[in-house]
Design an enzyme around this catalytic site. Structure first.
Site, PDB file in Angstrom:
ATOM      1  N   ASP B  51     -32.999  27.647  -3.394  1.00 37.27           N
ATOM      2  CA  ASP B  51     -32.414  28.984  -3.570  1.00 37.27           C
ATOM      3  C   ASP B  51     -30.960  28.903  -4.027  1.00 37.27           C
ATOM      4  OD1 ASP B  51     -34.665  30.373  -2.892  1.00 37.27           O
ATOM      5  OD2 ASP B  51     -34.120  30.636  -0.781  1.00 37.27           O
ATOM      6  N   TYR B 109     -35.200  18.456   4.898  1.00 36.71           N
ATOM      7  CA  TYR B 109     -34.027  19.302   4.693  1.00 36.71           C
ATOM      8  C   TYR B 109     -33.022  19.048   5.798  1.00 36.71           C
ATOM      9  CZ  TYR B 109     -36.222  22.315   1.158  1.00 36.71           C
ATOM     10  OH  TYR B 109     -36.796  22.805   0.013  1.00 36.71           O
TER      11      TYR B 109
END
Lengths: 245, 245
Positions: B51, B109
């Site tokens: 994103d 992540y």
């Protein structure tokens, strides 16, 4: 009352600490934001200038104010209007005879480097990229020569106004992080000449690349000639780390 | 031949990975610079989108090319023209059946936070500022609930197109650095839904603030309703850390 600020800043977007015409500086931004918030003009006196692009983990600056609110409130109010790359970490009231520059007892700088095949985008303008690992033993030998009280004329920018180039280096520490492959040079002393840290670290890195040895550094010191010492490293990896009073 | 890039980027100045109209993205910049350098149009297929504002320590993307030079040379040539916030860390030739998205086995992540009274200007847009230290015990209890194979509908952006919301989380690690007062949340799994990491870390931070416990997180999972879970954290502290094939 006299207030002492502890200030952190990312130097990337500024032409150094000290106010000047036609260029945005950290001092100017803080003084302007202070006026914007409190409608009072102040003069900040820092522990010393930092050059264009140089960062500060802890810079110190004092000023006099007619405000009667708590230092802590000044700090919070100012942070609410300052850009995110400048933060007032602390504000305390100090004696009216205290001076952020003249009362410095010890200053510490850190010069950050990292060893990697490819540049690390997260360290861009924050640490110097080195392609090869360094000979830490040789760095320590050369550091030993520089620690102590010396005439550092060879390690000072030629155009500098400094008359007496004698300074005392208390310590030079090399901090190697094996996991991250970063190497920090931490240097403390009673004061530093213009570009002195950047020339010293340039010399230490030359030592790490076996280009220069302890004996040669003794000779450079005794020559008292800037051209005899290695080149000045770029400013963007240099951090004013702390000041002690 | 098919080439696989390993890419690092600071996401701050980009509208995410994936090409789109009227907004600058990482994919677009790399494809354009490739064309500028080699006069060939390529299509990059990444392991997944990131994103707007999200960073990558190691993103992976493959493409097909008619070039006959060594992958390593492509890498160097491209880095010489790319902006300093995007770096190709590595380029290797892969089998023509290899696919950077479909062949993913494990994704990791990292969500970075730090605990401090004042914001740290060096961590601006790189880590989330927290004012209070967290209850790590409670975080670990809640993490245990989330590890494993679950329907993560409650932890997925509502407007997402994902049909099957079942994913497997392999591990959730909390890495606390006492000296720097940073707390990293490292999460690995076979795949992640839209905003899933940012909602999970929001839940873990709520657990660290004793606002939510393990039992409540079981309930949130079973409700399969986004509105039952805590809010989505901001993107700028999230890093795609690694992808395994």
């Amino acid at each position: 009352m006299r207030i002492l600020f502890t200030i952190a800043y990312v130097g990337t977007n500024y032409f150094g600490w000290q106010k000047q015409q036609n260029a945005i500086t950290i001092q100017e931004v803080i003084e302007n934001k202070f006026f914007e918030k409190f409608n009072e003009k102040i003069n900040l006196f820092a522990s010393g200038r930092t050059d264009s692009g140089v960062h500060a983990n802890r810079q110190f600056a004092h000023f006099d104010t007619n405000l009667t609110i708590k230092p802590n409130q000044i700090c919070n109010a100012l942070n609410s209007v300052l850009p995110s790359d400048i933060r007032i970490l602390n504000a305390i009231q100090v004696d009216e005879n205290f001076h952020a520059r003249f009362d410095v007892k010890k200053k510490t700088y850190v010069y950050k480097t990292y060893i990697s095949q490819t540049e690390n985008p997260f360290l861009d303008k924050r640490a110097l990229h080195l392609k090869n690992s360094l000979n830490l033993k040789n760095i320590k030998k050369v550091a030993k020569v520089l620690i102590g009280t010396h005439d550092f004329t060879s390690f000072c920018k030629k155009s500098s106004n400094d008359k007496d180039c004698t300074r005392t280096i208390y310590d030079i520490e090399t901090i190697y992080d094996k996991k991250e492959n970063t190497l920090d040079f931490k240097i403390s002393g009673n004061g530093f000449l213009h570009n002195m840290v950047r020339i010293i670290v340039g010399t230490l890195i030359d030592a790490g690349n076996n280009k220069i040895d302890a004996k040669q550094v003794w000779e450079i010191l005794s020559k008292k000639d800037r051209t005899s010492a290695p080149k000045t490293l770029p400013p963007y990896s240099l951090y004013l780390d702390n000041v002690e009073y």
